[in-house]
Design a protein around this motif. Structure first.
Motif, PDB file in Angstrom:
ATOM      1  N   SER A   5       0.994  -1.552  -0.287  1.00 23.83           N
ATOM      2  CA  SER A   5      -0.150  -0.312   0.125  1.00 23.83           C
ATOM      3  C   SER A   5       1.056   0.909  -0.044  1.00 23.83           C
ATOM      4  CB  SER A   5      -1.002   0.000   1.320  1.00 23.83           C
ATOM      5  OG  SER A   5      -0.585   0.265   2.264  1.00 23.83           O
ATOM      6  N   TYR A  20       4.788  -6.865  -9.449  1.00 26.06           N
ATOM      7  CA  TYR A  20       3.871  -7.071  -9.130  1.00 26.06           C
ATOM      8  C   TYR A  20       3.687  -8.918  -9.385  1.00 26.06           C
ATOM      9  CZ  TYR A  20       2.106  -6.627 -14.379  1.00 26.06           C
ATOM     10  OH  TYR A  20       1.483  -6.255 -15.563  1.00 26.06           O
ATOM     11  N   LYS A  56      -5.035  -8.567   1.280  1.00 25.10           N
ATOM     12  CA  LYS A  56      -5.226  -6.325   1.302  1.00 25.10           C
ATOM     13  C   LYS A  56      -4.171  -5.693   0.749  1.00 25.10           C
ATOM     14  CE  LYS A  56      -5.991  -4.773   5.746  1.00 25.10           C
ATOM     15  NZ  LYS A  56      -6.664  -3.704   6.413  1.00 25.10           N
ATOM     16  N   PRO A  57      -3.816  -4.765   0.468  1.00 24.71           N
ATOM     17  CA  PRO A  57      -2.481  -4.397   0.298  1.00 24.71           C
ATOM     18  C   PRO A  57      -1.675  -3.445   0.522  1.00 24.71           C
ATOM     19  CG  PRO A  57      -3.944  -3.114  -1.540  1.00 24.71           C
ATOM     20  CD  PRO A  57      -4.363  -3.988  -0.903  1.00 24.71           C
ATOM     21  N   TYR A  75     -12.050  -3.928  -0.068  1.00 22.75           N
ATOM     22  CA  TYR A  75     -11.053  -5.796  -0.532  1.00 22.75           C
ATOM     23  C   TYR A  75     -11.838  -6.828  -0.458  1.00 22.75           C
ATOM     24  CZ  TYR A  75      -7.465  -2.097  -0.960  1.00 22.75           C
ATOM     25  OH  TYR A  75      -6.859  -0.818  -1.383  1.00 22.75           O
ATOM     26  N   THR A  98      -6.574  -7.046  -4.660  1.00 23.52           N
ATOM     27  CA  THR A  98      -4.900  -6.326  -4.258  1.00 23.52           C
ATOM     28  C   THR A  98      -4.099  -6.198  -5.257  1.00 23.52           C
ATOM     29  OG1 THR A  98      -4.680  -7.306  -1.861  1.00 23.52           O
ATOM     30  CG2 THR A  98      -2.699  -6.819  -3.122  1.00 23.52           C
ATOM     31  N   GLU A 117      -4.940  -3.095  -7.428  1.00 21.85           N
ATOM     32  CA  GLU A 117      -4.740  -1.895  -7.405  1.00 21.85           C
ATOM     33  C   GLU A 117      -2.664  -1.774  -7.527  1.00 21.85           C
ATOM     34  OE1 GLU A 117      -4.139   0.551  -3.077  1.00 21.85           O
ATOM     35  OE2 GLU A 117      -5.893  -0.836  -3.701  1.00 21.85           O
ATOM     36  N   ARG A 172      -7.945   1.511  -7.235  1.00 22.18           N
ATOM     37  CA  ARG A 172      -8.556   0.348  -6.817  1.00 22.18           C
ATOM     38  C   ARG A 172      -8.934  -0.100  -7.636  1.00 22.18           C
ATOM     39  NH1 ARG A 172      -8.111   3.850  -1.941  1.00 22.18           N
ATOM     40  NH2 ARG A 172     -10.620   4.032  -2.144  1.00 22.18           N
TER      41      ARG A 172
END
Length: 294
Positions: free
Chosen positions: A107, A121, A146-147, A182, A208, A211, A217
Motif C-alpha cells: 500500500s 507485481y 489487501k495491499p 477489499y 490487491t 491496485e 483501486r
C-alpha cells in the motif's frame, strides 16, 4: 485507519518496557483493539513486532480474537506468511510476538509511486497465490487480503491473521468481516451472496493485484456509514474499473477472473500462479484453465 484515542494507548516510547523481555523501539501503528510496536526482544535477541491489546480493549471479545490469531499462526508454516514467535494471552498486556519483516507495505509503494512494474507485481502475485494454495491444505481462510497486509520483499510476505479462521468457521459468518475496499461480495453480504471461504481470499488477492497493476483501486469507495450493503460496498453491483491498456492481456484476464462475483467461478490459487508465471518468464501465454467473464 487507527481509531486510537488519547486514553486508548499504552503510550510506550523508545526504551519503555512492554514486558520484562520486550523493549519498545517505536510505534508502528494499530487498529481499533490493538497497537503494534517495533521492539527489541531479549529472548531472540533481535528486533520483533509486538501486537498488544489496547488498555480499553481487554475484554472477552478481543481476547478471543487474539487467541484465534495465535491459533492460526500456530497452524501456518509457509515462507510467504509472517511467523508468530510467542504470545501471552493473559496478564496486564496480552500480546503476540511476530517476526520483524524487512520491506515496505504494498500500500505504501502504490501510494508513493503509483502502479508497479511487471517485475514487481508478478512475483508478489505468484508468491501470495502460493500462500493461498497452502492455506487450502491447512484449511485456513485469511479473509483480509489487501495491499497493507502485503510486505514487499523477496519473497513477498503476507501478514495479519487477526480474522483468519477455518473454512467451516468462515462459512458461519453472518456479518461483514474484513476491510471494506477489499472484501469479496460474499464477505460484504454473507448468505445472500454466498459463504465466505477460500475463494474470498482469491478475490482479495485480485483486488490487491488490481491496485498494484493499475495504481488505483478496482472499485469506487462506498458509503462507510450506510446500513445498506450495496451502498457500503460498490463491489456488490459494480464492475471493476478498466485496467491500463499496457497491462499484458494474460494479466488482465487473470485479475478480472479473480474478481468474478461468483466464488465458484474464480480461479484456484495454483491456477493464478500458473497463468502469471509465463508472463514473468517472458514465455508465450499459457492456456487459461479457468473461464473469464467479459
Amino acid at each position: 485507519m487507527s481509531t486510537e484515542h488519547r486514553d486508548d494507548s499504552w503510550h510506550l516510547a523508545e526504551g519503555d518496557a512492554i514486558t520484562p523481555e520486550l523493549t519498545a523501539v517505536k510505534k508502528l501503528g494499530g487498529g481499533s483493539a490493538y497497537e503494534a510496536y517495533l521492539a527489541f526482544d531479549e529472548v531472540t535477541y533481535g528486533p520483533v513486532v509486538v501486537k498488544v491489546v489496547r488498555p480499553t480493549s481487554l475484554d472477552d471479545h478481543t481476547l478471543r480474537g487474539l487467541r484465534r490469531e495465535v491459533e492460526s499462526l500456530a497452524r501456518v508454516n509457509h515462507p510467504v506468511v509472517v511467523r508468530g514467535l510467542r504470545h501471552q494471552l493473559d496478564g496486564p498486556r496480552p500480546h503476540v510476538v511476530l517476526e520483524n519483516l524487512d520491506g515496505p507495505r504494498l500500500s505504501t509503494l502504490v501510494r508513493r509511486h503509483g502502479r508497479l512494474s511487471e517485475q514487481q507485481y508478478l512475483p508478489l502475485a505468484i508468491e501470495v497465490a502460493s500462500a493461498l494454495h497452502y492455506f487450502r491444505h491447512v484449511d485456513l481462510c485469511h479473509l483480509d487480503i489487501k495491499p497493507s497486509n502485503v510486505i514487499m520483499g523477496a519473497p513477498a510476505r503476507l501478514i495479519d491473521l487477526s480474522v483468519a479462521r477455518s473454512s467451516a468457521a468462515a462459512a458461519r459468518i453472518t456479518g461483514a468481516i474484513g476491510t471494506d475496499r477489499y472484501m469479496s461480495p460474499e464477505q460484504c453480504d454473507p448468505g445472500r451472496r454466498g459463504e465466505p471461504g477460500h475463494a474470498s481470499d482469491v478475490w482479495g488477492l485480485g483486488a490487491t493485484l488490481f491496485e498494484a497493476v493499475a495504481g488505483h483501486r478496482a472499485f469506487d469507495d462506498g458509503d462507510r456509514d450506510a446500513d445498506d450493503p450495496v451502498l457500503r460496498h460498490p463491489q456488490l453491483v459494480d464492475r471493476p474499473r478498466a485496467l491500463p491498456a499496457q497491462v499484458p492481456d494474460q494479466v488482465a484476464k487473470t485479475v478480472l477472473a479473480m474478481l468474478d462475483p461468483e466464488p465458484a467461478s474464480r480461479p484456484l490459487p495454483h491456477e493464478v500462479a500458473g497463468a502469471l508465471e509465463p508472463v514473468l518468464a517472458g514465455q508465450p501465454p499459457a492456456r487459461l484453465s479457468f473461464k473469464v467473464r467479459h
